[in-house]
Design a protein around this motif. Sequence first.
Motif, PDB file in Angstrom:
ATOM      1  N   ASP A 160      10.552  -4.236   3.787  1.00 19.68           N
ATOM      2  CA  ASP A 160      11.435  -5.190   3.110  1.00 19.68           C
ATOM      3  C   ASP A 160      12.195  -6.012   4.140  1.00 19.68           C
ATOM      4  OD1 ASP A 160      10.774  -3.971   0.680  1.00 19.68           O
ATOM      5  OD2 ASP A 160      12.574  -2.717   0.646  1.00 19.68           O
ATOM      6  N   THR A 176       9.292  -8.516  -0.013  1.00 18.46           N
ATOM      7  CA  THR A 176       9.090  -7.085  -0.222  1.00 18.46           C
ATOM      8  C   THR A 176       7.595  -6.844  -0.413  1.00 18.46           C
ATOM      9  OG1 THR A 176       9.401  -7.254  -2.632  1.00 18.46           O
ATOM     10  CG2 THR A 176      11.344  -6.735  -1.311  1.00 18.46           C
ATOM     11  N   GLY A 177       7.099  -5.789   0.207  1.00 15.33           N
ATOM     12  CA  GLY A 177       5.675  -5.481   0.076  1.00 15.33           C
ATOM     13  C   GLY A 177       4.808  -6.399   0.920  1.00 15.33           C
ATOM     14  N   THR A 180      12.267  -2.906  -2.258  1.00 15.23           N
ATOM     15  CA  THR A 180      11.053  -2.487  -2.953  1.00 15.23           C
ATOM     16  C   THR A 180      11.354  -1.519  -4.092  1.00 15.23           C
ATOM     17  OG1 THR A 180       9.487  -2.903  -1.153  1.00 15.23           O
ATOM     18  CG2 THR A 180       8.954  -1.113  -2.668  1.00 15.23           C
ATOM     19  N   THR A 190      10.356  -2.440  -7.804  1.00 16.24           N
ATOM     20  CA  THR A 190       9.368  -1.597  -8.493  1.00 16.24           C
ATOM     21  C   THR A 190       9.897  -1.143  -9.847  1.00 16.24           C
ATOM     22  OG1 THR A 190       8.479  -0.824  -6.379  1.00 16.24           O
ATOM     23  CG2 THR A 190       7.985   0.505  -8.314  1.00 16.24           C
ATOM     24  N   SER A 244       3.557  -2.954  -6.851  1.00 20.67           N
ATOM     25  CA  SER A 244       4.648  -3.828  -6.418  1.00 20.67           C
ATOM     26  C   SER A 244       4.346  -4.518  -5.092  1.00 20.67           C
ATOM     27  CB  SER A 244       5.945  -3.024  -6.293  1.00 20.67           C
ATOM     28  OG  SER A 244       5.846  -2.046  -5.275  1.00 20.67           O
TER      29      SER A 244
END
Length: 328
Positions: free
Chosen positions: A64, A86-87, A126, A130, A269
């Motif tokens: 992140d 994020t991700g 995250t 999620t 996610s």
Amino acid sequence: MRALRIIDTDDGPRGRITEMDQAELTAGEVVIAARYSSLNYKDALAITGAGKIARKRPLNAGIDVAGVVRSSEDGRFHPGDDVLVTGWQLSETRDGGLADLVRVPADCVTALPPGLTLWEAMALGTAGFTAGLAISRLRDNFQTPEAGPILVTGASGGVGMFAIQMLAQAGFSPVAVTRRVEAQGKALRELGANDVIAPDDLDLAGKPLGKELYGGAIDALGGQVLADMLGQIVQFGNVAAIGLAAGPKLETTVMPFILRGVSLLGINSVECLAPRRDAVWSELAGALKPAQLEHIAHETIGMNDVHAVCDAIVAGEHSGRTVVDVTR
């Protein structure tokens, strides 16, 4: 520039704070001056070497990041814009957010929505995204509060804590599932859980179906716990699968699906596409923004403290969320 970089050592991959040149960063059209990151279970695995998360090395850690655009070759973003990522394979195949600078493809970047600060974006990170994505998928499949309580497994983790509070704020009745009922029960109820139970309370003793007790679930465990809860979901209820802490195998029957119309919804996610990603982040900045965000994200640390927190996460001695001030 400074970075917490995953490198190969005699003991396997490990995270080390080091100096590197911006030119060494993985490719992308947008360069972000990082302000905050956060620590997730994947980060702890990568940095301690407990799991081989970084599939190429050396590679900067941190799945992140939130910060300010330094430069952009894409017209959607401009220097000075507040953004987050994020991700998107950060700390897996792309250099991650525990560094002074992050360079990523423009399609990976999300504009910081009104209603969130950069710190709040990483307090959520995250884990919060999620949880928000799981609730979005449940609603898309006609999940309603009237269908019954929603199980949340892994309830004392970051995703679980956020899911409980977000569900409660959205009018649902969350039931927290944790092995730490005595230690965490009071705190989970304060977040909005209507009940707190242990995973063993869901055991169906090998039966494919039990009583219809729960409207749906957000499951971080997988394995036998997921199989058991599927047999207790009401007709046309939904289970959002977000993790596999109890194992990747799912030994069940088709009976919950064909006799009760239960849906098992997969939550990815990491590679969630921009339209839904933007919509979820907008909700996280609005109606789904946890009222106790600062309580869940209970500490903000500097880069030199990351290793100690990661050790605690791997040892199962950490709860809630930890934000990293990358500038410290």
